[in-house]
Design a protein around this motif. Structure first.
Motif, PDB file in Angstrom:
ATOM      1  N   SER A   8      16.867   8.017  -0.428  1.00 58.59           N
ATOM      2  CA  SER A   8      17.076   9.009   0.626  1.00 58.59           C
ATOM      3  C   SER A   8      16.466   8.538   1.946  1.00 58.59           C
ATOM      4  O   SER A   8      17.057   8.752   3.013  1.00 58.59           O
ATOM      5  CB  SER A   8      16.506  10.366   0.221  1.00 58.59           C
ATOM      6  OG  SER A   8      15.109  10.282   0.051  1.00 58.59           O
ATOM      7  N   VAL A   9      15.325   7.887   1.888  1.00 59.63           N
ATOM      8  CA  VAL A   9      14.715   7.360   3.110  1.00 59.63           C
ATOM      9  C   VAL A   9      15.586   6.254   3.704  1.00 59.63           C
ATOM     10  O   VAL A   9      15.792   6.190   4.920  1.00 59.63           O
ATOM     11  CB  VAL A   9      13.278   6.850   2.840  1.00 59.63           C
ATOM     12  CG1 VAL A   9      12.751   6.025   4.005  1.00 59.63           C
ATOM     13  CG2 VAL A   9      12.356   8.022   2.570  1.00 59.63           C
ATOM     14  N   SER A  10      16.131   5.407   2.856  1.00 61.78           N
ATOM     15  CA  SER A  10      16.996   4.341   3.367  1.00 61.78           C
ATOM     16  C   SER A  10      18.281   4.913   3.975  1.00 61.78           C
ATOM     17  O   SER A  10      18.803   4.378   4.956  1.00 61.78           O
ATOM     18  CB  SER A  10      17.317   3.331   2.270  1.00 61.78           C
ATOM     19  OG  SER A  10      18.100   3.925   1.265  1.00 61.78           O
ATOM     20  N   ARG A  11      18.803   6.015   3.421  1.00 61.06           N
ATOM     21  CA  ARG A  11      19.981   6.673   4.015  1.00 61.06           C
ATOM     22  C   ARG A  11      19.647   7.222   5.399  1.00 61.06           C
ATOM     23  O   ARG A  11      20.439   7.102   6.327  1.00 61.06           O
ATOM     24  CB  ARG A  11      20.480   7.789   3.119  1.00 61.06           C
ATOM     25  CG  ARG A  11      21.220   7.296   1.917  1.00 61.06           C
ATOM     26  CD  ARG A  11      21.788   8.447   1.113  1.00 61.06           C
ATOM     27  NE  ARG A  11      22.189   7.989  -0.194  1.00 61.06           N
ATOM     28  CZ  ARG A  11      21.963   8.626  -1.325  1.00 61.06           C
ATOM     29  NH1 ARG A  11      21.352   9.789  -1.307  1.00 61.06           N
ATOM     30  NH2 ARG A  11      22.351   8.126  -2.464  1.00 61.06           N
ATOM     31  N   TRP A  12      18.473   7.858   5.521  1.00 62.98           N
ATOM     32  CA  TRP A  12      18.064   8.400   6.822  1.00 62.98           C
ATOM     33  C   TRP A  12      17.904   7.283   7.846  1.00 62.98           C
ATOM     34  O   TRP A  12      18.328   7.420   9.006  1.00 62.98           O
ATOM     35  CB  TRP A  12      16.751   9.169   6.688  1.00 62.98           C
ATOM     36  CG  TRP A  12      16.930  10.549   6.142  1.00 62.98           C
ATOM     37  CD1 TRP A  12      16.863  10.930   4.831  1.00 62.98           C
ATOM     38  CD2 TRP A  12      17.242  11.722   6.874  1.00 62.98           C
ATOM     39  NE1 TRP A  12      17.093  12.256   4.715  1.00 62.98           N
ATOM     40  CE2 TRP A  12      17.330  12.785   5.965  1.00 62.98           C
ATOM     41  CE3 TRP A  12      17.432  11.974   8.218  1.00 62.98           C
ATOM     42  CZ2 TRP A  12      17.606  14.076   6.349  1.00 62.98           C
ATOM     43  CZ3 TRP A  12      17.715  13.264   8.615  1.00 62.98           C
ATOM     44  CH2 TRP A  12      17.800  14.298   7.685  1.00 62.98           C
ATOM     45  N   VAL A  13      17.315   6.197   7.432  1.00 65.22           N
ATOM     46  CA  VAL A  13      17.122   5.065   8.351  1.00 65.22           C
ATOM     47  C   VAL A  13      18.470   4.480   8.750  1.00 65.22           C
ATOM     48  O   VAL A  13      18.705   4.172   9.921  1.00 65.22           O
ATOM     49  CB  VAL A  13      16.206   3.999   7.710  1.00 65.22           C
ATOM     50  CG1 VAL A  13      16.200   2.716   8.519  1.00 65.22           C
ATOM     51  CG2 VAL A  13      14.790   4.531   7.567  1.00 65.22           C
ATOM     52  N   GLY A  14      19.380   4.349   7.801  1.00 67.04           N
ATOM     53  CA  GLY A  14      20.715   3.837   8.112  1.00 67.04           C
ATOM     54  C   GLY A  14      21.476   4.746   9.059  1.00 67.04           C
ATOM     55  O   GLY A  14      22.148   4.285   9.987  1.00 67.04           O
ATOM     56  N   LEU A  54      10.416   8.253  -7.430  1.00 68.06           N
ATOM     57  CA  LEU A  54      10.248   7.233  -6.385  1.00 68.06           C
ATOM     58  C   LEU A  54      11.563   6.545  -6.015  1.00 68.06           C
ATOM     59  O   LEU A  54      11.854   6.395  -4.820  1.00 68.06           O
ATOM     60  CB  LEU A  54       9.211   6.194  -6.817  1.00 68.06           C
ATOM     61  CG  LEU A  54       8.863   5.143  -5.768  1.00 68.06           C
ATOM     62  CD1 LEU A  54       8.230   5.802  -4.552  1.00 68.06           C
ATOM     63  CD2 LEU A  54       7.929   4.099  -6.343  1.00 68.06           C
ATOM     64  N   PRO A  55      12.427   6.134  -6.954  1.00 65.77           N
ATOM     65  CA  PRO A  55      13.684   5.504  -6.547  1.00 65.77           C
ATOM     66  C   PRO A  55      14.597   6.446  -5.741  1.00 65.77           C
ATOM     67  O   PRO A  55      15.262   6.029  -4.800  1.00 65.77           O
ATOM     68  CB  PRO A  55      14.358   5.118  -7.869  1.00 65.77           C
ATOM     69  CG  PRO A  55      13.252   5.050  -8.854  1.00 65.77           C
ATOM     70  CD  PRO A  55      12.233   6.030  -8.401  1.00 65.77           C
ATOM     71  N   VAL A  56      14.586   7.722  -6.110  1.00 63.37           N
ATOM     72  CA  VAL A  56      15.396   8.698  -5.370  1.00 63.37           C
ATOM     73  C   VAL A  56      14.865   8.848  -3.951  1.00 63.37           C
ATOM     74  O   VAL A  56      15.630   8.918  -2.980  1.00 63.37           O
ATOM     75  CB  VAL A  56      15.405  10.058  -6.117  1.00 63.37           C
ATOM     76  CG1 VAL A  56      16.151  11.109  -5.314  1.00 63.37           C
ATOM     77  CG2 VAL A  56      15.996   9.904  -7.498  1.00 63.37           C
ATOM     78  N   ALA A  57      13.556   8.887  -3.816  1.00 58.23           N
ATOM     79  CA  ALA A  57      12.941   9.014  -2.482  1.00 58.23           C
ATOM     80  C   ALA A  57      13.235   7.776  -1.631  1.00 58.23           C
ATOM     81  O   ALA A  57      13.519   7.902  -0.429  1.00 58.23           O
ATOM     82  CB  ALA A  57      11.438   9.223  -2.621  1.00 58.23           C
ATOM     83  N   LEU A 115       0.831  -1.202   0.000  1.00 56.20           N
ATOM     84  CA  LEU A 115       0.000   0.000   0.000  1.00 56.20           C
ATOM     85  C   LEU A 115       0.872   1.261   0.000  1.00 56.20           C
ATOM     86  O   LEU A 115       0.603   2.208  -0.758  1.00 56.20           O
ATOM     87  CB  LEU A 115      -0.938  -0.005   1.205  1.00 56.20           C
ATOM     88  CG  LEU A 115      -1.857   1.204   1.335  1.00 56.20           C
ATOM     89  CD1 LEU A 115      -2.849   1.236   0.186  1.00 56.20           C
ATOM     90  CD2 LEU A 115      -2.570   1.189   2.667  1.00 56.20           C
ATOM     91  N   ILE A 116       1.929   1.267   0.807  1.00 53.78           N
ATOM     92  CA  ILE A 116       2.831   2.429   0.859  1.00 53.78           C
ATOM     93  C   ILE A 116       3.524   2.628  -0.491  1.00 53.78           C
ATOM     94  O   ILE A 116       3.647   3.753  -0.980  1.00 53.78           O
ATOM     95  CB  ILE A 116       3.852   2.258   1.992  1.00 53.78           C
ATOM     96  CG1 ILE A 116       3.149   2.371   3.335  1.00 53.78           C
ATOM     97  CG2 ILE A 116       4.984   3.271   1.888  1.00 53.78           C
ATOM     98  CD1 ILE A 116       4.009   1.989   4.514  1.00 53.78           C
ATOM     99  N   SER A 117       3.958   1.541  -1.112  1.00 48.84           N
ATOM    100  CA  SER A 117       4.637   1.674  -2.409  1.00 48.84           C
ATOM    101  C   SER A 117       3.683   2.167  -3.494  1.00 48.84           C
ATOM    102  O   SER A 117       4.078   2.964  -4.353  1.00 48.84           O
ATOM    103  CB  SER A 117       5.296   0.359  -2.807  1.00 48.84           C
ATOM    104  OG  SER A 117       4.315  -0.641  -2.964  1.00 48.84           O
ATOM    105  N   VAL A 118       2.432   1.706  -3.499  1.00 52.29           N
ATOM    106  CA  VAL A 118       1.460   2.165  -4.496  1.00 52.29           C
ATOM    107  C   VAL A 118       1.158   3.643  -4.292  1.00 52.29           C
ATOM    108  O   VAL A 118       1.125   4.425  -5.263  1.00 52.29           O
ATOM    109  CB  VAL A 118       0.171   1.309  -4.429  1.00 52.29           C
ATOM    110  CG1 VAL A 118      -0.961   1.948  -5.233  1.00 52.29           C
ATOM    111  CG2 VAL A 118       0.441  -0.094  -4.929  1.00 52.29           C
ATOM    112  N   VAL A 119       0.976   4.053  -3.028  1.00 49.78           N
ATOM    113  CA  VAL A 119       0.707   5.472  -2.752  1.00 49.78           C
ATOM    114  C   VAL A 119       1.926   6.312  -3.140  1.00 49.78           C
ATOM    115  O   VAL A 119       1.784   7.388  -3.734  1.00 49.78           O
ATOM    116  CB  VAL A 119       0.327   5.669  -1.272  1.00 49.78           C
ATOM    117  CG1 VAL A 119       0.296   7.138  -0.900  1.00 49.78           C
ATOM    118  CG2 VAL A 119      -1.018   5.037  -0.990  1.00 49.78           C
ATOM    119  N   GLY A 120       3.123   5.841  -2.830  1.00 55.71           N
ATOM    120  CA  GLY A 120       4.341   6.554  -3.213  1.00 55.71           C
ATOM    121  C   GLY A 120       4.490   6.659  -4.715  1.00 55.71           C
ATOM    122  O   GLY A 120       4.912   7.696  -5.238  1.00 55.71           O
TER     123      GLY A 120
END
Length: 112
Positions: free
Chosen positions: A31-37, A25-28, A11-16
C-alpha cells in the motif's frame, strides 16, 4: 529527495516488522508503494502540463514579437509557418463558418 541509506532502511523494516507483524507487513509495504507510485505519477503529470503551458506561452510571445516587428526580418519559412498558425487560429475561432457556407449554396441551388 530523501537521503535514506541502507541502515535506515534496515531500521525501518525491523520497526515495521515488530509493530505490524509478519502477516500485515507485506500488505503495508504494497500500500505504501502504491501511494508513492501515485504521488510520482501525479507529480510527473503536473510537470508535463507545466512544461507544455510554458512552451505555448513562449510560442505566443514569439508570435507577438514577430507581429510587432512586422515580420520584415523573418525568413520565408517562418513567415509561412506564422501564416499557417494565424489561419489555424482563425479556424478555431470560427469552427462552423466553413460548414455553414456549403449548406447555403446547396439551398440556393435547390431554389434554382
Amino acid at each position: 529527495m530523501f537521503d535514506i541509506g541502507f541502515w535506515e532502511l534496515i531500521l525501518i523494516s525491523v520497526v515495521g516488522l515488530v509493530v505490524l507483524g509478519p502477516e500485515r507487513l507485506p500488505v503495508a509495504i504494497r500500500s505504501v508503494s502504491r501511494w508513492v507510485g501515485a504521488a510520482r505519477n501525479m507529480a510527473n503529470s503536473v510537470k508535463d502540463e507545466l512544461s507544455q503551458e510554458l512552451k505555448i506561452q513562449e510560442l505566443q510571445e514569439n508570435l507577438k514579437k514577430a507581429e510587432q516587428m512586422g515580420m520584415k526580418d523573418l525568413s520565408p519559412e517562418l513567415r509561412e509557418s506564422v501564416e499557417e498558425l494565424k489561419q489555424a487560429a482563425s479556424d478555431v475561432q470560427r469552427p462552423y463558418a466553413k460548414k455553414s457556407e456549403p449548406t447555403s449554396t446547396t439551398t440556393s441551388q435547390k431554389q434554382e
